[in-house]
Design a protein around this motif. Structure first.
Motif, PDB file in Angstrom:
ATOM      1  N   GLN A   1      41.256  34.704  39.539  1.00 35.69           N
ATOM      2  CA  GLN A   1      39.815  34.839  39.760  1.00 35.69           C
ATOM      3  C   GLN A   1      39.199  35.780  38.726  1.00 35.69           C
ATOM      4  O   GLN A   1      39.747  36.848  38.455  1.00 35.69           O
ATOM      5  N   PRO A   2      38.038  35.424  38.170  1.00 37.24           N
ATOM      6  CA  PRO A   2      37.382  36.325  37.217  1.00 37.24           C
ATOM      7  C   PRO A   2      36.880  37.578  37.929  1.00 37.24           C
ATOM      8  O   PRO A   2      36.268  37.501  39.002  1.00 37.24           O
ATOM      9  N   ARG A   3      37.169  38.725  37.354  1.00 37.80           N
ATOM     10  CA  ARG A   3      36.763  40.003  37.933  1.00 37.80           C
ATOM     11  C   ARG A   3      36.288  40.933  36.831  1.00 37.80           C
ATOM     12  O   ARG A   3      36.737  40.850  35.682  1.00 37.80           O
ATOM     13  N   THR A   4      35.402  41.843  37.207  1.00 39.94           N
ATOM     14  CA  THR A   4      35.049  42.954  36.335  1.00 39.94           C
ATOM     15  C   THR A   4      35.851  44.139  36.853  1.00 39.94           C
ATOM     16  O   THR A   4      35.895  44.395  38.061  1.00 39.94           O
ATOM     17  N   VAL A   5      36.484  44.862  35.939  1.00 38.50           N
ATOM     18  CA  VAL A   5      37.451  45.897  36.301  1.00 38.50           C
ATOM     19  C   VAL A   5      37.078  47.221  35.655  1.00 38.50           C
ATOM     20  O   VAL A   5      36.687  47.267  34.496  1.00 38.50           O
ATOM     21  N   ARG A   6      37.207  48.296  36.427  1.00 39.78           N
ATOM     22  CA  ARG A   6      37.160  49.660  35.886  1.00 39.78           C
ATOM     23  C   ARG A   6      38.560  50.212  36.127  1.00 39.78           C
ATOM     24  O   ARG A   6      38.954  50.467  37.258  1.00 39.78           O
ATOM     25  N   SER A   7      39.326  50.358  35.048  1.00 39.72           N
ATOM     26  CA  SER A   7      40.698  50.863  35.141  1.00 39.72           C
ATOM     27  C   SER A   7      40.718  52.273  34.579  1.00 39.72           C
ATOM     28  O   SER A   7      40.370  52.492  33.419  1.00 39.72           O
ATOM     29  N   THR A   8      41.123  53.225  35.410  1.00 40.64           N
ATOM     30  CA  THR A   8      41.130  54.633  35.029  1.00 40.64           C
ATOM     31  C   THR A   8      42.562  55.136  35.032  1.00 40.64           C
ATOM     32  O   THR A   8      43.273  54.979  36.026  1.00 40.64           O
ATOM     33  N   HIS A   9      42.981  55.742  33.923  1.00 42.92           N
ATOM     34  CA  HIS A   9      44.340  56.269  33.770  1.00 42.92           C
ATOM     35  C   HIS A   9      44.227  57.776  33.603  1.00 42.92           C
ATOM     36  O   HIS A   9      43.673  58.246  32.605  1.00 42.92           O
TER      37      HIS A   9
END
Length: 185
Positions: free
Chosen positions: A137-145
């Motif tokens: 599924q297409p998603r908008t992601v905020r990935s924080t490391h």
């Protein structure tokens, strides 16, 4: 800096995708119940304010917890690291570039929106906002490391494109502001 960002991102996204596809699993122990109310996971060295009225489940292994409501998910991970963690702006930029490259190799639909070397919870961090596919599924992601206490804490927050801005403003960013990391107990 010896890192395996491809492994980190692949494991994180695959597990998050599995959770998004079939729902999180609940734990019946007292620690999980307490964590579900407070967002405190001392064994992983992380606390946060969970979103009101979202399902919060304790994870296992590297997955610390997931919070879900509708098509929006926050997955929190902790990966112990033996290599030197990035601290300087140049090291964080290199880590960011490695993470973006690994994401693009893993998912042909990956489209970087914005990246930043930053500070979260008083610790060096990298943030990546992107469009990608999770569980097809297409998603908008905020990935924080977040790099601290001998670990890489990864907070993956994603939603469908139509609701991402709203959920990001109302849930994802406030959750990130509430994060506190410490040495695991």
């Amino acid at each position: 800096m010896r890192r395996s960002p491809a492994l980190v991102l692949t494991a994180a996204v695959l597990a998050a995708a599995a959770l998004a596809g079939c729902g999180g699993s609940s734990s019946n122990d007292t620690t999980a119940t307490t964590a579900q109310v407070t967002g405190a996971f001392p064994r992983a060295g992380i606390t946060f304010t969970p979103p009101a009225d979202w399902n919060l489940d304790a994870g296992s292994g590297h997955l610390v917890a997931t919070a879900q409501a509708g098509q929006a998910t926050v997955a929190i991970w902790r990966y112990a690291r033996t290599e030197t963690l990035p601290t300087s702006k140049l090291e964080l930029q290199a880590a960011r570039d490695e993470l973006v490259d690994a994401s693009a190799q893993r998912d042909a639909s990956f489209e970087k929106i914005k990246t930043a070397a930053t500070t979260i919870a008083g610790q060096p961090a990298v943030q990546i906002r992107a469009r990608e596919h999770i569980a097809g599924q297409p998603r908008t992601v905020r990935s924080t490391h977040i790099y601290a206490h001998g670990a890489e804490y990864v907070i993956d927050a994603y939603a469908d494109a139509d609701s991402f801005r709203s959920v990001d403003a109302q849930v994802f960013r406030p959750l990130l502001r509430s994060v506190h990391v410490s040495a695991p107990q």
